[in-house]
Design a protein around this motif. Structure first.
Motif, PDB file in Angstrom:
ATOM      1  N   ALA A 120      -3.696   5.019  11.186  1.00 56.85           N
ATOM      2  CA  ALA A 120      -3.738   5.048  12.643  1.00 56.85           C
ATOM      3  C   ALA A 120      -2.530   5.010  13.105  1.00 56.85           C
ATOM      4  O   ALA A 120      -2.330   5.890  14.130  1.00 56.85           O
ATOM      5  N   VAL A 121      -1.473   4.610  12.475  1.00 54.83           N
ATOM      6  CA  VAL A 121       0.049   4.675  13.105  1.00 54.83           C
ATOM      7  C   VAL A 121       0.349   6.131  13.130  1.00 54.83           C
ATOM      8  O   VAL A 121       1.076   6.745  14.065  1.00 54.83           O
ATOM      9  N   ALA A 122       0.179   6.507  11.850  1.00 54.13           N
ATOM     10  CA  ALA A 122       0.827   7.967  11.763  1.00 54.13           C
ATOM     11  C   ALA A 122      -0.131   9.105  12.755  1.00 54.13           C
ATOM     12  O   ALA A 122       0.574   9.843  13.229  1.00 54.13           O
ATOM     13  N   ASN A 123      -1.375   8.655  12.938  1.00 54.90           N
ATOM     14  CA  ASN A 123      -2.107   9.628  13.705  1.00 54.90           C
ATOM     15  C   ASN A 123      -1.573   9.660  15.120  1.00 54.90           C
ATOM     16  O   ASN A 123      -1.335  10.544  15.856  1.00 54.90           O
ATOM     17  N   ILE A 124      -1.077   8.410  15.526  1.00 54.89           N
ATOM     18  CA  ILE A 124      -0.440   8.188  17.006  1.00 54.89           C
ATOM     19  C   ILE A 124       0.898   9.029  16.900  1.00 54.89           C
ATOM     20  O   ILE A 124       1.139   9.721  18.024  1.00 54.89           O
ATOM     21  N   VAL A 125       1.509   8.959  16.140  1.00 56.84           N
ATOM     22  CA  VAL A 125       2.847   9.564  16.062  1.00 56.84           C
ATOM     23  C   VAL A 125       2.701  11.029  16.031  1.00 56.84           C
ATOM     24  O   VAL A 125       3.381  11.801  16.990  1.00 56.84           O
ATOM     25  N   GLN A 160       0.857  -1.193  -0.150  1.00 57.94           N
ATOM     26  CA  GLN A 160      -0.121   0.089  -0.121  1.00 57.94           C
ATOM     27  C   GLN A 160       0.756   1.029  -0.146  1.00 57.94           C
ATOM     28  O   GLN A 160       1.773   1.281   0.682  1.00 57.94           O
ATOM     29  N   ARG A 161       0.310   2.131  -0.565  1.00 63.45           N
ATOM     30  CA  ARG A 161       1.264   3.559  -0.604  1.00 63.45           C
ATOM     31  C   ARG A 161       0.173   4.617  -0.222  1.00 63.45           C
ATOM     32  O   ARG A 161      -0.997   4.793  -0.748  1.00 63.45           O
ATOM     33  N   ILE A 162       0.403   5.288   0.743  1.00 65.74           N
ATOM     34  CA  ILE A 162      -0.281   6.146   1.400  1.00 65.74           C
ATOM     35  C   ILE A 162       0.594   7.505   1.861  1.00 65.74           C
ATOM     36  O   ILE A 162       1.660   7.315   2.216  1.00 65.74           O
ATOM     37  N   VAL A 163      -0.169   8.767   1.661  1.00 64.41           N
ATOM     38  CA  VAL A 163       0.622   9.924   2.274  1.00 64.41           C
ATOM     39  C   VAL A 163      -0.061  10.367   3.414  1.00 64.41           C
ATOM     40  O   VAL A 163      -1.145  10.337   3.650  1.00 64.41           O
ATOM     41  N   VAL A 164       0.855  10.438   4.490  1.00 60.18           N
ATOM     42  CA  VAL A 164       0.336  10.813   5.925  1.00 60.18           C
ATOM     43  C   VAL A 164       1.165  12.041   6.314  1.00 60.18           C
ATOM     44  O   VAL A 164       1.952  12.494   5.793  1.00 60.18           O
ATOM     45  N   SER A 165       0.220  12.862   7.103  1.00 54.61           N
ATOM     46  CA  SER A 165       0.745  14.103   7.573  1.00 54.61           C
ATOM     47  C   SER A 165       1.187  13.753   9.241  1.00 54.61           C
ATOM     48  O   SER A 165       0.373  13.428  10.056  1.00 54.61           O
ATOM     49  N   ILE A 166       2.544  13.976   9.357  1.00 51.96           N
ATOM     50  CA  ILE A 166       2.853  14.053  10.923  1.00 51.96           C
ATOM     51  C   ILE A 166       3.579  15.449  11.149  1.00 51.96           C
ATOM     52  O   ILE A 166       4.590  15.578  10.329  1.00 51.96           O
ATOM     53  N   PHE A 167       3.218  15.932  12.210  1.00 50.99           N
ATOM     54  CA  PHE A 167       3.693  17.232  12.637  1.00 50.99           C
ATOM     55  C   PHE A 167       3.806  18.216  11.578  1.00 50.99           C
ATOM     56  O   PHE A 167       4.733  18.789  11.335  1.00 50.99           O
ATOM     57  N   GLY A 168       2.873  18.460  10.537  1.00 48.13           N
ATOM     58  CA  GLY A 168       2.883  19.290   9.576  1.00 48.13           C
ATOM     59  C   GLY A 168       3.572  18.936   8.421  1.00 48.13           C
ATOM     60  O   GLY A 168       3.486  19.695   7.472  1.00 48.13           O
ATOM     61  N   LEU A 169       4.061  17.834   8.416  1.00 44.54           N
ATOM     62  CA  LEU A 169       4.894  17.399   6.994  1.00 44.54           C
ATOM     63  C   LEU A 169       4.452  16.081   6.366  1.00 44.54           C
ATOM     64  O   LEU A 169       3.494  15.450   7.142  1.00 44.54           O
ATOM     65  N   GLN A 170       4.326  16.078   5.368  1.00 39.48           N
ATOM     66  CA  GLN A 170       3.654  15.006   4.471  1.00 39.48           C
ATOM     67  C   GLN A 170       4.723  13.883   4.056  1.00 39.48           C
ATOM     68  O   GLN A 170       5.831  14.135   3.702  1.00 39.48           O
ATOM     69  N   TYR A 171       4.529  12.732   4.532  1.00 37.50           N
ATOM     70  CA  TYR A 171       5.256  11.406   4.424  1.00 37.50           C
ATOM     71  C   TYR A 171       4.645  10.292   3.496  1.00 37.50           C
ATOM     72  O   TYR A 171       3.536   9.984   3.902  1.00 37.50           O
ATOM     73  N   ILE A 179       4.187   6.504   2.578  1.00 36.73           N
ATOM     74  CA  ILE A 179       4.571   5.593   3.367  1.00 36.73           C
ATOM     75  C   ILE A 179       4.111   4.383   2.482  1.00 36.73           C
ATOM     76  O   ILE A 179       2.883   4.184   1.981  1.00 36.73           O
ATOM     77  N   ILE A 180       5.206   3.318   2.368  1.00 41.93           N
ATOM     78  CA  ILE A 180       4.834   2.091   1.664  1.00 41.93           C
ATOM     79  C   ILE A 180       5.013   1.097   2.466  1.00 41.93           C
ATOM     80  O   ILE A 180       6.037   0.769   3.174  1.00 41.93           O
ATOM     81  N   GLY A 181       3.748   0.101   2.635  1.00 44.79           N
ATOM     82  CA  GLY A 181       3.920  -1.000   3.473  1.00 44.79           C
ATOM     83  C   GLY A 181       2.736  -2.064   3.058  1.00 44.79           C
ATOM     84  O   GLY A 181       1.989  -1.972   2.230  1.00 44.79           O
ATOM     85  N   ASP A 182       2.965  -2.975   3.634  1.00 38.89           N
ATOM     86  CA  ASP A 182       1.940  -4.270   3.525  1.00 38.89           C
ATOM     87  C   ASP A 182       0.600  -4.078   4.297  1.00 38.89           C
ATOM     88  O   ASP A 182      -0.121  -4.763   4.020  1.00 38.89           O
ATOM     89  N   GLU A 183       0.585  -3.164   5.297  1.00 44.42           N
ATOM     90  CA  GLU A 183      -0.718  -2.936   6.008  1.00 44.42           C
ATOM     91  C   GLU A 183      -1.688  -2.156   5.319  1.00 44.42           C
ATOM     92  O   GLU A 183      -1.389  -1.587   4.490  1.00 44.42           O
ATOM     93  N   SER A 184      -2.850  -2.350   5.845  1.00 43.96           N
ATOM     94  CA  SER A 184      -4.061  -1.502   5.193  1.00 43.96           C
ATOM     95  C   SER A 184      -3.756   0.037   5.414  1.00 43.96           C
ATOM     96  O   SER A 184      -3.108   0.451   6.031  1.00 43.96           O
ATOM     97  N   PRO A 185      -4.387   0.702   4.380  1.00 46.76           N
ATOM     98  CA  PRO A 185      -4.310   2.273   4.787  1.00 46.76           C
ATOM     99  C   PRO A 185      -4.825   2.919   5.889  1.00 46.76           C
ATOM    100  O   PRO A 185      -4.336   3.675   6.232  1.00 46.76           O
ATOM    101  N   ALA A 186      -5.749   2.042   6.380  1.00 41.91           N
ATOM    102  CA  ALA A 186      -6.463   2.483   7.602  1.00 41.91           C
ATOM    103  C   ALA A 186      -5.486   2.127   8.865  1.00 41.91           C
ATOM    104  O   ALA A 186      -5.241   3.177   9.699  1.00 41.91           O
ATOM    105  N   HIS A 187      -4.708   1.237   8.845  1.00 43.10           N
ATOM    106  CA  HIS A 187      -3.698   0.798   9.668  1.00 43.10           C
ATOM    107  C   HIS A 187      -2.309   1.893   9.852  1.00 43.10           C
ATOM    108  O   HIS A 187      -2.258   2.219  10.760  1.00 43.10           O
TER     109      HIS A 187
END
Length: 93
Positions: free
Chosen positions: A31-36, A7-18, A20-28
């Motif tokens: 959720a991880v990015a939101n916690i960080v 999965q490839r998804i762009v997340v926002s962490i502390f005002g920056l866009q990252y 992320i490419i991984g095996d987990e679902s976009p929702a997962h």
């Protein structure tokens, strides 16, 4: 999920866009990015003079500390379950 379904998804962490490419679902991943993001903002409010690198390290330390505590609790619960299961199986013998 297989490696062909990364999965490839762009997340926002502390005002920056990252991206992320991984095996987990976009929702997962979200959720991880939101916690960080939440933890970085929490620490930043307490220590507003930390530069971003130090803030990231403090966030990692805090999150890993939480992880270690949860892992210890899980191990304790697994031991308790094992003890209960042994007691039940001994009663049936």
């Amino acid at each position: 999920m297989s490696s062909s379904q990364k999965q490839r998804i762009v997340v926002s962490i502390f005002g920056l866009q990252y991206p992320i490419i991984g095996d987990e679902s976009p929702a997962h991943i979200r959720a991880v990015a939101n916690i960080v993001d939440e933890k970085m903002n929490e620490i930043n409010k307490k220590n507003p003079l930390l530069d971003t690198n130090k803030l990231a390290v403090m966030t990692a330390i805090n999150l890993v500390s939480d992880y270690v505590k949860m892992k210890e609790k899980l191990e304790l619960l697994e031991q308790k379950i094992e003890t209960i299961n042994k007691g039940e199986s001994e009663q049936h013998d």
